[in-house]
Design an enzyme around this catalytic site. Structure first.
Site, mmCIF file in Angstrom:
data_model
loop_
_atom_site.group_PDB
_atom_site.id
_atom_site.type_symbol
_atom_site.label_atom_id
_atom_site.label_comp_id
_atom_site.label_asym_id
_atom_site.label_seq_id
_atom_site.Cartn_x
_atom_site.Cartn_y
_atom_site.Cartn_z
ATOM 1 N N LYS A 250 0.839 -1.207 0.000
ATOM 2 C CA LYS A 250 0.000 0.000 0.000
ATOM 3 C C LYS A 250 0.877 1.263 0.000
ATOM 4 O O LYS A 250 0.640 2.211 -0.755
ATOM 5 C CB LYS A 250 -0.917 -0.018 1.229
ATOM 6 C CG LYS A 250 -1.697 1.245 1.461
ATOM 7 C CD LYS A 250 -2.795 1.440 0.448
ATOM 8 C CE LYS A 250 -3.394 2.824 0.558
ATOM 9 N NZ LYS A 250 -4.359 3.114 -0.485
ATOM 10 N N CYS B 159 -4.293 10.386 1.359
ATOM 11 C CA CYS B 159 -3.426 9.222 1.107
ATOM 12 C C CYS B 159 -2.068 9.624 0.535
ATOM 13 O O CYS B 159 -1.047 9.483 1.198
ATOM 14 C CB CYS B 159 -4.124 8.261 0.152
ATOM 15 S SG CYS B 159 -5.593 7.527 0.869
HETATM 16 N N1 LIG Z 1 -10.437 7.861 1.832
HETATM 17 C C1 LIG Z 1 -9.791 7.117 0.962
HETATM 18 O O1 LIG Z 1 -9.985 7.246 -0.240
HETATM 19 C C2 LIG Z 1 -8.816 6.050 1.407
HETATM 20 C C3 LIG Z 1 -8.305 5.164 0.441
HETATM 21 C C4 LIG Z 1 -7.448 4.162 0.856
HETATM 22 C C5 LIG Z 1 -7.100 4.065 2.190
HETATM 23 N N2 LIG Z 1 -7.598 4.940 3.105
HETATM 24 C C6 LIG Z 1 -7.216 4.779 4.501
HETATM 25 O O2 LIG Z 1 -8.335 4.265 5.227
HETATM 26 C C7 LIG Z 1 -8.301 4.770 6.559
HETATM 27 C C8 LIG Z 1 -9.618 5.451 6.877
HETATM 28 O O3 LIG Z 1 -9.732 6.568 6.035
HETATM 29 P P1 LIG Z 1 -11.104 7.348 5.810
HETATM 30 O O4 LIG Z 1 -10.889 8.202 4.626
HETATM 31 O O5 LIG Z 1 -12.235 6.381 5.811
HETATM 32 O O6 LIG Z 1 -11.158 8.215 7.143
HETATM 33 P P2 LIG Z 1 -12.362 9.166 7.643
HETATM 34 O O7 LIG Z 1 -11.749 10.250 8.400
HETATM 35 O O8 LIG Z 1 -13.285 9.450 6.493
HETATM 36 O O9 LIG Z 1 -13.202 8.240 8.634
HETATM 37 C C9 LIG Z 1 -12.701 7.647 9.746
HETATM 38 C C10 LIG Z 1 -13.801 7.535 10.797
HETATM 39 O O10 LIG Z 1 -13.235 6.852 11.914
HETATM 40 C C11 LIG Z 1 -13.794 7.413 13.111
HETATM 41 N N3 LIG Z 1 -12.940 7.084 14.235
HETATM 42 C C12 LIG Z 1 -11.768 7.637 14.622
HETATM 43 N N4 LIG Z 1 -11.266 6.991 15.689
HETATM 44 C C13 LIG Z 1 -12.148 6.004 15.991
HETATM 45 C C14 LIG Z 1 -12.185 4.990 16.975
HETATM 46 N N5 LIG Z 1 -11.206 4.857 17.864
HETATM 47 N N6 LIG Z 1 -13.241 4.153 17.001
HETATM 48 C C15 LIG Z 1 -14.248 4.273 16.091
HETATM 49 N N7 LIG Z 1 -14.263 5.222 15.130
HETATM 50 C C16 LIG Z 1 -13.214 6.062 15.076
HETATM 51 C C17 LIG Z 1 -13.895 8.892 12.796
HETATM 52 O O11 LIG Z 1 -14.858 9.518 13.623
HETATM 53 C C18 LIG Z 1 -14.313 8.882 11.310
HETATM 54 O O12 LIG Z 1 -15.708 8.949 11.150
HETATM 55 C C19 LIG Z 1 -7.092 5.698 6.644
HETATM 56 O O13 LIG Z 1 -5.982 5.005 7.136
HETATM 57 C C20 LIG Z 1 -6.846 6.059 5.191
HETATM 58 O O14 LIG Z 1 -5.502 6.406 4.963
HETATM 59 C C21 LIG Z 1 -8.466 5.921 2.746
#
Ligand SMILES: NC(=O)c1ccc[n+]([C@@H]2O[C@H](COP(=O)([O-])OP(=O)(O)OC[C@H]3O[C@@H](n4cnc5c(N)ncnc54)[C@H](O)[C@@H]3O)[C@@H](O)[C@H]2O)c1
Length: 437
Positions: free
Chosen positions: A215, A269
């Site tokens: 990744k 990312c």
């Molecule tokens: N957004 C993308 O396109 C994408 C693509 C690939 C990978 N990722 C990875 O996926 C992961 C999540 O990204 P995202 O974009 O979904 O994040 P986001 O910020 O949209 O959502 C994350 C959610 O997790 C919640 N949260 C935080 N701490 C928590 C806890 N301890 N318990 C329960 N909920 C909790 C937050 O309130 C939030 O709603 C990250 O590591 C990101 O790098 C994201």
């Protein structure tokens, strides 16, 4: 391995589509988020993020009774962690005089801790959050083992990165190939049994640290490729060359694929993940670190371009900034280089009106955000295209000239066709296109 009920921890851009998709494929899913606003919005039939197709998927999942949402986990057969992994805003490392950003793993830690009271023999835990190398083994495993259970012998543990494209998440989540890295083979196999519920792409099994590296390598190589395109744009500008034409010609070589330059690199990312490698091994990541610095300094390069289009004086000038998200046709502002550009403009004394059609309620200190294009451009001294949203690319300069007093436009994304703008009476300054004197 059989799964009836799963818990998805974190209901953001990744967790919510994941939870809803599992629910659509018949699993009982408990979606968990510590943000009460997220839970109340979903419970009241709303949705807190904008992603094509997601609203309907979530509604159907909740209406079917397969998806419930709450603030704490429950006992389940499997747990998926999809919480944010940003970098710290206020903490930086330094290696050989170069600063680097440091991963904020607090959400991964607390999400993992929240599972511990419910963990049972035979469970599977999957980390999906993009994480520094060895996180699954060195951070997640010891926390889960506080339950008294042993990873491998008592429960399965795997890392499975999400590789979807914002704007296409629903389709890509099922169609993309999925990598699943287990801390041992049975863990990887258990992960495959879980994701096979909906993944139609190939499922590739490996070990956890390889999956983490895969990744990070994917996003880092993209960051480096954009950095070279941005550096080329600086060179073409200096030497009186049109970067867009030069790239088109270079890419006709069968083994060359130069990406497009732009105002920088943003999003949750690509502008973040390479730092995880730099922090993990600053002595081995000179190129990765340099590429990050090149991309982070591109907004400054764009500022200079705008300044020179206004005879080197920005003081009191009205700038209409078109687009503020980190990429076209999404509503995501995280780490957006467009926001960096408008911040630099205000610091340089310009008066900025911003229009972001996908997020009109945005608040950016010092910037007047408008609810329409017309409002943003009417009194402008210069228009700057910062994000290639389709609706901006399709703008007709002939119509635009009726709506604004200015005849100067700057295109930082290669979105506007020069001839039509000249014919409409505009001076169009394009990133990476130099006038050699
Ligand atoms: N957004 C993308 O396109 C994408 C693509 C690939 C990978 N990722 C990875 O996926 C992961 C999540 O990204 P995202 O974009 O979904 O994040 P986001 O910020 O949209 O959502 C994350 C959610 O997790 C919640 N949260 C935080 N701490 C928590 C806890 N301890 N318990 C329960 N909920 C909790 C937050 O309130 C939030 O709603 C990250 O590591 C990101 O790098 C994201």
């Amino acid at each position: 391995m059989q799964f009836k009920k799963i818990c998805v921890i974190g209901l953001g851009y990744i967790g919510l589509p994941t939870a809803s998709t599992f629910a659509a494929y018949g699993l009982q899913v408990v979606g968990v988020d510590t943000n009460p606003y997220v839970i109340s919005t979903l419970q009241n039939g709303g949705i807190h993020i904008c992603e094509p197709g997601l609203r309907m998927l979530v509604h159907e999942a909740i209406d079917s009774g397969n998806l419930t949402v709450r603030e704490t986990p429950e006992a389940a057969d499997a747990y998926i962690i999809a919480v944010p992994t940003p970098f710290f805003d206020d903490e930086q490392g330094i290696y050989n005089g170069q600063v680097y950003r440091m991963a904020d793993m607090r959400s991964v830690k607390s999400a993992t801790e929240s599972i511990v009271p419910y963990l049972k023999k035979g469970n599977l835990v999957v980390l999906e959050s993009t994480s520094p190398p060895r996180t699954t083994i060195d951070l997640v495993r010891p926390i889960l083992e506080r339950s008294g259970l042993k990873a491998g012998s008592d429960f399965h543990l795997a890392y499975s990165p999400e590789r979807v494209l914002p704007g296409q998440i629903i389709r890509e989540m099922t169609e993309n190939a999925r990598v699943i890295g287990g801390i041992d083979k049975p863990s990887a196999e258990a992960g495959k049994d879980l994701y096979a519920h909906f993944v139609k792409g190939e499922i590739i099994l490996t070990d956890a640290t390889t999956a983490e590296m895969v990744k990070l390598m994917e996003n880092t190589s993209r960051d480096i490729n954009i950095a070279i395109a941005n550096e080329f744009s600086r060179l073409t500008q200096r030497f009186g060359v049109d970067i867009w034409e030069a790239i088109k010609i270079a890419n006709r070589h069968p083994r060359v694929k130069i990406l497009n330059p732009g105002p920088g690199v943003g999003g949750h990312c690509i502008s973040v993940d390479p730092w995880f490698l730099v922090e993990a091994a600053p002595d081995l990541t000179e190129l990765i670190s340099t590429a990050r610095h090149v991309n982070d300094s591109q907004p400054q390069f764009v500022l200079d371009l705008i300044r020179s289009a206004l005879d080197n004086d920005l003081t009191g000038k009205n700038i209409a900034a078109l687009g503020l998200t980190f990429k076209p046709d999404v509503d995501d502002l995280r780490e957006s280089p467009a926001i960096e550009v408008v911040k630099l403009l205000t610091q340089a004394g310009a008066i900025v009106r911003g229009f972001e059609p996908n997020k009109t309620d945005t608040d950016i200190p010092g910037v007047e955000m408008t609810h329409s294009l017309e409002e943003a451009i009417v009194d402008a001294d210069l228009l700057v295209l910062l994000v290639g949203h389709l609706e901006f690319i399709k703008l007709d300069p002939m119509r635009l000239r009726e709506l604004t007093q200015t005849r100067i436009a700057v295109d930082t994304v290669g979105g506007w066709e020069i001839q039509s703008w000249i014919e409409a009476g505009f001076k169009l300054v394009r990133l990476g296109v130099g006038n050699y004197q």
